[in-house]
Write an enzyme that holds these catalytic residues in place. Structure first.
Site, mmCIF file in Angstrom:
data_model
loop_
_atom_site.group_PDB
_atom_site.id
_atom_site.type_symbol
_atom_site.label_atom_id
_atom_site.label_comp_id
_atom_site.label_asym_id
_atom_site.label_seq_id
_atom_site.Cartn_x
_atom_site.Cartn_y
_atom_site.Cartn_z
ATOM 1 N N ASN A 14 0.922 -1.192 0.014
ATOM 2 C CA ASN A 14 -0.115 -0.017 -0.016
ATOM 3 C C ASN A 14 1.010 1.180 0.060
ATOM 4 O O ASN A 14 0.636 2.415 -0.797
ATOM 5 C CB ASN A 14 -0.923 -0.139 1.238
ATOM 6 N N ARG A 65 3.838 -0.098 25.743
ATOM 7 C CA ARG A 65 3.274 0.711 24.522
ATOM 8 C C ARG A 65 3.268 2.102 24.676
ATOM 9 O O ARG A 65 3.917 2.762 23.694
ATOM 10 C CB ARG A 65 1.741 0.632 24.449
ATOM 11 N N MET A 90 1.058 -2.779 11.863
ATOM 12 C CA MET A 90 0.257 -3.591 12.738
ATOM 13 C C MET A 90 0.620 -3.522 14.178
ATOM 14 O O MET A 90 1.164 -4.234 14.995
ATOM 15 C CB MET A 90 0.780 -5.075 12.413
ATOM 16 N N ARG A 91 0.263 -2.218 14.678
ATOM 17 C CA ARG A 91 0.260 -2.215 16.238
ATOM 18 C C ARG A 91 -0.850 -1.341 16.792
ATOM 19 O O ARG A 91 -1.500 -0.677 16.119
ATOM 20 C CB ARG A 91 1.675 -0.964 16.523
ATOM 21 N N ASN A 107 -5.903 5.204 8.127
ATOM 22 C CA ASN A 107 -5.586 3.663 8.181
ATOM 23 C C ASN A 107 -6.543 3.029 7.061
ATOM 24 O O ASN A 107 -7.593 3.781 6.756
ATOM 25 C CB ASN A 107 -6.027 3.285 9.479
ATOM 26 N N HIS A 109 -8.078 -0.650 6.294
ATOM 27 C CA HIS A 109 -8.313 -1.807 7.079
ATOM 28 C C HIS A 109 -9.077 -2.927 6.096
ATOM 29 O O HIS A 109 -10.043 -2.512 5.222
ATOM 30 C CB HIS A 109 -9.139 -1.734 8.206
ATOM 31 N N ASP A 145 -9.657 0.238 14.517
ATOM 32 C CA ASP A 145 -10.673 -0.097 13.500
ATOM 33 C C ASP A 145 -11.853 0.650 13.378
ATOM 34 O O ASP A 145 -12.955 0.027 12.788
ATOM 35 C CB ASP A 145 -10.520 -1.458 13.338
ATOM 36 N N GLU A 174 -7.369 -2.050 -2.245
ATOM 37 C CA GLU A 174 -6.781 -1.466 -1.404
ATOM 38 C C GLU A 174 -5.738 -0.167 -2.157
ATOM 39 O O GLU A 174 -5.763 0.780 -1.940
ATOM 40 C CB GLU A 174 -5.882 -2.050 -0.340
HETATM 41 C C1 GAR Z 1 -3.217 -4.651 4.063
HETATM 42 O O1 GAR Z 1 -3.940 -5.680 3.618
HETATM 43 C C2 GAR Z 1 -3.672 -3.833 5.028
HETATM 44 O O2 GAR Z 1 -5.128 -3.386 4.601
HETATM 45 C C3 GAR Z 1 -3.522 -4.505 6.274
HETATM 46 O O3 GAR Z 1 -2.341 -5.415 6.207
HETATM 47 C C4 GAR Z 1 -1.828 -5.457 4.988
HETATM 48 C C5 GAR Z 1 -0.711 -4.652 4.671
HETATM 49 O O4 GAR Z 1 -0.029 -4.940 3.448
HETATM 50 N N1 GAR Z 1 -3.773 -3.685 7.390
HETATM 51 C C6 GAR Z 1 -4.228 -4.228 8.536
HETATM 52 O O5 GAR Z 1 -4.770 -5.380 8.779
HETATM 53 C C7 GAR Z 1 -4.392 -3.446 9.686
HETATM 54 N N2 GAR Z 1 -5.366 -3.700 10.736
HETATM 55 P P1 GAR Z 1 0.993 -4.146 2.713
HETATM 56 O O6 GAR Z 1 2.093 -4.094 3.724
HETATM 57 O O7 GAR Z 1 1.298 -4.852 1.528
HETATM 58 O O8 GAR Z 1 0.724 -2.808 2.463
#
Ligand code: GAR
Length: 204
Positions: A14, A65, A90-91, A107, A109, A145, A174
């Site tokens: 992304n 945290r 992912m935090r 963000n 999701h 989220d 995405e």
């Molecule tokens: C993506 O699918 C994004 O939507 C998800 O992680 C992936 C990252 O892919 N995000 C989450 O799950 C956040 N809660 P990428 O590193 O190739 O962008």
């Protein structure tokens, strides 16, 4: 010219889609930095190859945290961001960190929120037997989220789908909606009122 700081944890596809769109569409913005909480995030190499500043703030180096978020905030703010973009970051974030970037942190999701917050969204969608799944771009608020939604894309769920096939179908969307939503932010088209996002399409 707006400064964008992008946070990643891994692959960064992304982030890559956003960087490419900013370049190709000549946004009035620069990607000031790509920051990861993991030194092994493969997306860092792409960013560095584009001449974008990169940094690692490793959560494993901090006991709590709150300490990690404070250190991360210091590094982010060194790049004077107008917008912070979470791209597969992912935090779970602490409330003071979220509050500091209120109205300027987005963000993506991988589900049609409010359905399937949290992890393994594609597995959750398959288990629920839904016929449609997708992704959501939203402003970040303290509740995981949640937060005002800017844009969603939906894809069909096919009878022979696996987590891998479904996640690939969602990911391709995405890569369309995240650059679009960020471009709207950069062009000052987004306003949030009573928890809902308005997009100003009247600007040329
Ligand atoms: C993506 O699918 C994004 O939507 C998800 O992680 C992936 C990252 O892919 N995000 C989450 O799950 C956040 N809660 P990428 O590193 O190739 O962008």
């Amino acid at each position: 010219m707006k400064n964008i700081v992008i946070l990643i944890s891994g692959r960064g596809s992304n982030m890559e889609a956003v960087v490419r769109a900013a370049q190709e569409q000549r946004w009035p913005a620069r990607i000031a930095a790509v920051i990861s909480n993991r030194a092994d995030a493969s997306g860092l190499a792409f960013a560095a190859a584009q001449g974008i500043a990169t940094a690692v703030v490793a959560n494993k180096d901090y006991a709590t945290r709150a300490e990690f978020d404070a250190a991360l905030q210091t590094v982010i703010d060194g790049f004077q961001p107008d917008l912070v973009v979470l791209a597969g970051f992912m935090r779970i974030l602490t409330a003071p960190f979220v509050e500091h970037y209120a109205g300027r942190m987005l963000n993506i999701h991988p589900s049609l929120l409010p359905l399937f917050p949290g992890l393994d969204t594609h597995g959750q969608a398959l288990a629920a037997g839904v016929s449609e799944h997708g992704a959501t771009v939203h402003f970040v608020t303290a509740e995981l989220d949640h937060g005002p939604m800017v844009l969603q894309a939906s894809v069909p769920v096919l009878s022979d789908d696996t987590v891998a096939s479904l996640s690939a179908r969602v990911l391709s969307q995405e890569h369309v909606i995240y650059p679009q939503a960020i471009r709207w932010f950069v062009e000052d088209r987004l306003t949030v009122a009573q928890g809902a996002v308005q997009v100003d399409h009247s600007k040329t």
